[in-house]
Scaffold this active site. Sequence first.
Site, short mmCIF file in Angstrom:
data_model
loop_
_atom_site.label_atom_id
_atom_site.label_comp_id
_atom_site.label_asym_id
_atom_site.label_seq_id
_atom_site.Cartn_x
_atom_site.Cartn_y
_atom_site.Cartn_z
N ASP A 160 43.70 38.98 39.86
CA ASP A 160 43.91 37.56 40.19
C ASP A 160 45.20 37.07 39.53
O ASP A 160 45.93 36.25 40.08
CB ASP A 160 42.75 36.69 39.69
CG ASP A 160 41.47 36.93 40.49
OD1 ASP A 160 41.57 37.26 41.69
OD2 ASP A 160 40.37 36.77 39.91
N LYS B 249 32.10 38.75 37.57
CA LYS B 249 33.40 39.09 36.96
C LYS B 249 33.35 39.28 35.45
O LYS B 249 34.12 40.06 34.90
CB LYS B 249 34.44 38.00 37.29
CG LYS B 249 34.91 38.03 38.72
CD LYS B 249 36.04 37.03 38.92
CE LYS B 249 36.50 36.99 40.35
NZ LYS B 249 37.69 36.14 40.53
#
Length: 273
Positions: free
Chosen positions: A100, A65
């Site tokens: 997210d 990420k």
Amino acid sequence: MDVYGLLGNPVEHSLSPPMHEAAYAELGIDARYVTFEPDADAGARAVESAATLGIAGLNVTIPFKQQVLEAVDPTPLAERIGAVNTVDFSTSPPTGYNTDAAGVVRSFTHHGVELTGEAVVVGAGGAGRAVAFALADEGLTVHIANRTEAKAHDLAAAVAASHPAGESGAQGHGLDALSALVPEADLLVNATSVGMEEDRSPVPADALHADIAVLDAVYSPIETRLLADAAAAGATTIDGAWMLLFQGVEAFERWTGRDAPVDEMNEALRTRV
Ligand code: ATR
């Protein structure tokens, strides 16, 4: 046919392929969703290769990420969080999103939880960063509690710095502050791995109460010790599969520009968790 996928290591137990393919089936989209598992240091190269191959979109998970930031044009939110979990290849360079954050917000709103007041975020790792920025952006006061307290202070400072003074606040704490913070809180998110495959909660059960909404990012088991304690206290409980669902819903909508078939994606997920 469009190809979407997940970049992670490991990825073999991912629930994203059935969740996204359920959406393609429902909307009649000619696409596939597959998993890719490059070497642990090859995140940026993998994104460049995916662009060359004409891949339409990638989700990104541990350990990539942060790495993929250098291969994309990140949105301001992804840049502030310091992590990308969704890459859209329809632009050049590809755009890096962090869904997210929206996943957390949509998990609460889907359950009728008002995003106002005080939030406690347990954890200051990758997941904790996304949750803290997301809730602060909604205007909540955010208390971050982390085992390594210095990381909570660093994250709180970063969150506070990105908001005009007075609009919202963010403070860092150690885990020992939870027994005082949680009784006053309206929302609580567990963004640590505590409770994953173990009957343990990061939050003292007697601090929970009926006026709090509790989201646990852990989804294995689906009812964690924290959620069981929260339910026993009369709290609103939201399991980690919702967060997984809504980050995927948000990614699907960024890629296709269409409203995601949330119920079908949820069903594909729920039958597998
Ligand atoms: P993720 O990307 O899933 O957030 P991470 O960045 O490794 O993963 O962060 C893990 C989080 O869980 C951190 O907040 C970590 O606390 P530390 O910063 O002190 O390491 C927290 N965590 C992991 N194991 C823990 C434990 N046994 N007790 C309390 N917190 C724990």
